[in-house]
Design an enzyme around this catalytic site. Sequence first.
Site, short mmCIF file in Angstrom:
data_model
loop_
_atom_site.label_atom_id
_atom_site.label_comp_id
_atom_site.label_asym_id
_atom_site.label_seq_id
_atom_site.Cartn_x
_atom_site.Cartn_y
_atom_site.Cartn_z
N ASP A 254 -29.15 21.41 -8.90
CA ASP A 254 -28.79 20.54 -9.62
C ASP A 254 -27.55 19.91 -8.96
O ASP A 254 -27.18 18.81 -9.06
CB ASP A 254 -28.26 20.95 -11.05
CG ASP A 254 -27.46 22.04 -10.90
OD1 ASP A 254 -28.02 23.01 -10.48
OD2 ASP A 254 -26.27 22.22 -11.53
N ASP A 264 -20.53 17.31 -5.89
CA ASP A 264 -20.09 18.42 -6.70
C ASP A 264 -19.04 19.13 -6.00
O ASP A 264 -19.68 20.12 -5.28
CB ASP A 264 -21.15 19.30 -7.28
CG ASP A 264 -20.96 19.36 -8.85
OD1 ASP A 264 -19.62 19.67 -9.17
OD2 ASP A 264 -21.74 19.38 -9.52
P1 AMP Z 1 -21.60 22.55 -11.82
O1 AMP Z 1 -21.51 24.01 -11.66
O2 AMP Z 1 -20.14 21.62 -12.01
O3 AMP Z 1 -22.53 21.90 -11.24
O4 AMP Z 1 -21.97 22.48 -13.51
C1 AMP Z 1 -23.05 22.86 -14.00
C2 AMP Z 1 -23.43 22.41 -15.25
O5 AMP Z 1 -22.56 22.92 -16.30
C3 AMP Z 1 -23.89 21.03 -15.56
O6 AMP Z 1 -24.65 20.98 -16.29
C4 AMP Z 1 -22.42 20.76 -15.98
O7 AMP Z 1 -22.34 19.40 -16.59
C5 AMP Z 1 -21.81 21.82 -16.88
N1 AMP Z 1 -20.61 21.86 -17.07
C6 AMP Z 1 -19.63 22.39 -16.45
N2 AMP Z 1 -18.47 22.45 -16.75
C7 AMP Z 1 -18.44 22.06 -18.26
C8 AMP Z 1 -17.78 21.82 -19.35
N3 AMP Z 1 -16.25 22.30 -19.01
N4 AMP Z 1 -18.29 21.46 -20.41
C9 AMP Z 1 -19.49 21.21 -20.46
N5 AMP Z 1 -20.41 21.31 -19.47
C10 AMP Z 1 -19.83 21.60 -18.41
MG MG Z 2 -23.25 20.00 -10.87
#
Ligand code: AMP
Ligand code: MG
Length: 487
Positions: A254, A264
Amino acid sequence: MSIAPPSTVALGNRFASEFPELAVPWQAAEAPDPRLLVLDESLAAELGLDPGWLRGPDGVRLLVGAAVPDGATPVAQAYAGHQFGGFVPRLGDGRALLLGELVDAGGNVRDLHLKGSGRTPFARGGDGLAAVAPMLREFVVSRAMHALGIPTTRSLAVVATGRTVRRETPLPGAVLARVAAGHLRVGSFQYARAAGDADLLRRLADHAIDRHHRGAAGAERPYLALFEAVIAAQAALVARWMLVGFVHGVMNTDNMTISGETIDYGPCAFLEAFDPAAVYSSIDHAGRYAYGNQPAIAEWNLARLAESLLPLFHDDQERAVALAVESLGGFRTRYDAAWSAGMRAKLGLAGDPDRAVVSPLIEELPALLLASHVDHTAFFRALAGAARGDAEPVRRLFIDLAAIDDWVARWRALGPNPDAMDRVNPVYVPRNHLVEEALAAAVEGDLDPLGRLLTAVADPYDERPGLDRYAAPAPEDFGRYVTYCGT
Ligand code: AMP
Ligand code: MG
């Protein structure tokens, strides 16, 4: 260029209207006391937005999602993803919104996106929020990557929301406004495939071709050509990461774009001492996303993309697999070619040097750097000095002097071009200790260190007086650097 202040911004809703299955219309959470912390004025101008207007109340309202331009439909995007190898069929924007598409001054369509804008239906247990420091981190590192010439999503602004975010301690909250050629990910295709919706998958692939890989449209097998275009873009991208010493830290599917932009900036870091096993992320215990694993992981992710696209490659499943395997085989070739060409350029040997002499030099280098714990960025920059006749700055980085003296002598015999080296080996990267220093000050209300760091990394190849500390490795007492996800 003078730009008239807009009464609003022309934002399209193409993704939202074409892909209702992948787009949940949603509204940003309220920001009680929005305050602009940083704005990339040159990016604003590129987008045809007046920086002065963006700094004003209407602009800041746009940047936190409080004001939605007419015609725009902010949406949370659905996607799936393999996280550390495990498949999650429904991830999606848990704390982000695609505000819409705008056409930049060059006529290119760009996504305007918010991160940290509140819980969405994809939030699962998360609070939907983001803290000031991690959003500023994405701002600084993406700015540096762009200045280095590496494809990346861009950061337009970070706005403090005035809301407190609960992490281990209470922290000030922020929203990042991000700009990308597109937010389609490998995980977007995994979502469509897992949904078993053949029509959605085809429309998504057509959309990706139209927005990112137009050349594929005229190919005999357009969807296979799309796959190969993504392979080419990712092979080139990851080669650039490896050459500059960038560790992404969370290469889940993702977090891999179809456009070929780095996306990201969570637990990312720049290499300090060269080490293929370097891991900075607090949660990557097995070293899956270690520096040296990145090309293999990119290839693994692309295999997941192939699995998602299989029904579009051929009606006959076996034929489809054979085509996918053959195309995926191109990743290594492309990666190796991009990396080798890049390494020759870093060594000032971009011409057409004698491969039989250059290849062993390139192959010996990692072991030399590893054995002496040599700072990656400092080494390549200092090497130009050795090409000019002063090898001392390079020698100072090594413990095993006999080995590096021998290597330098053989390399110098090839006539490396030091000026060309200075154009590809940065003097300033966002060094981990400097990023942490700037973020800590910013959270305390002092944005000056952040401003100085941005000045250094926004012009990474041009050594300037007064910026010595931005070129120096971390002090010994900085210790082992640890980064965190999703904060
Ligand atoms: P990432 O590791 O930033 O790529 O995030 C992975 C998933 O977790 C994605 O679906 C993000 O939207 C979700 N996500 C990360 N942090 C948060 C948060 N604080 N609240 C809600 N969703 C989150
Ligand atoms: Mg992400």
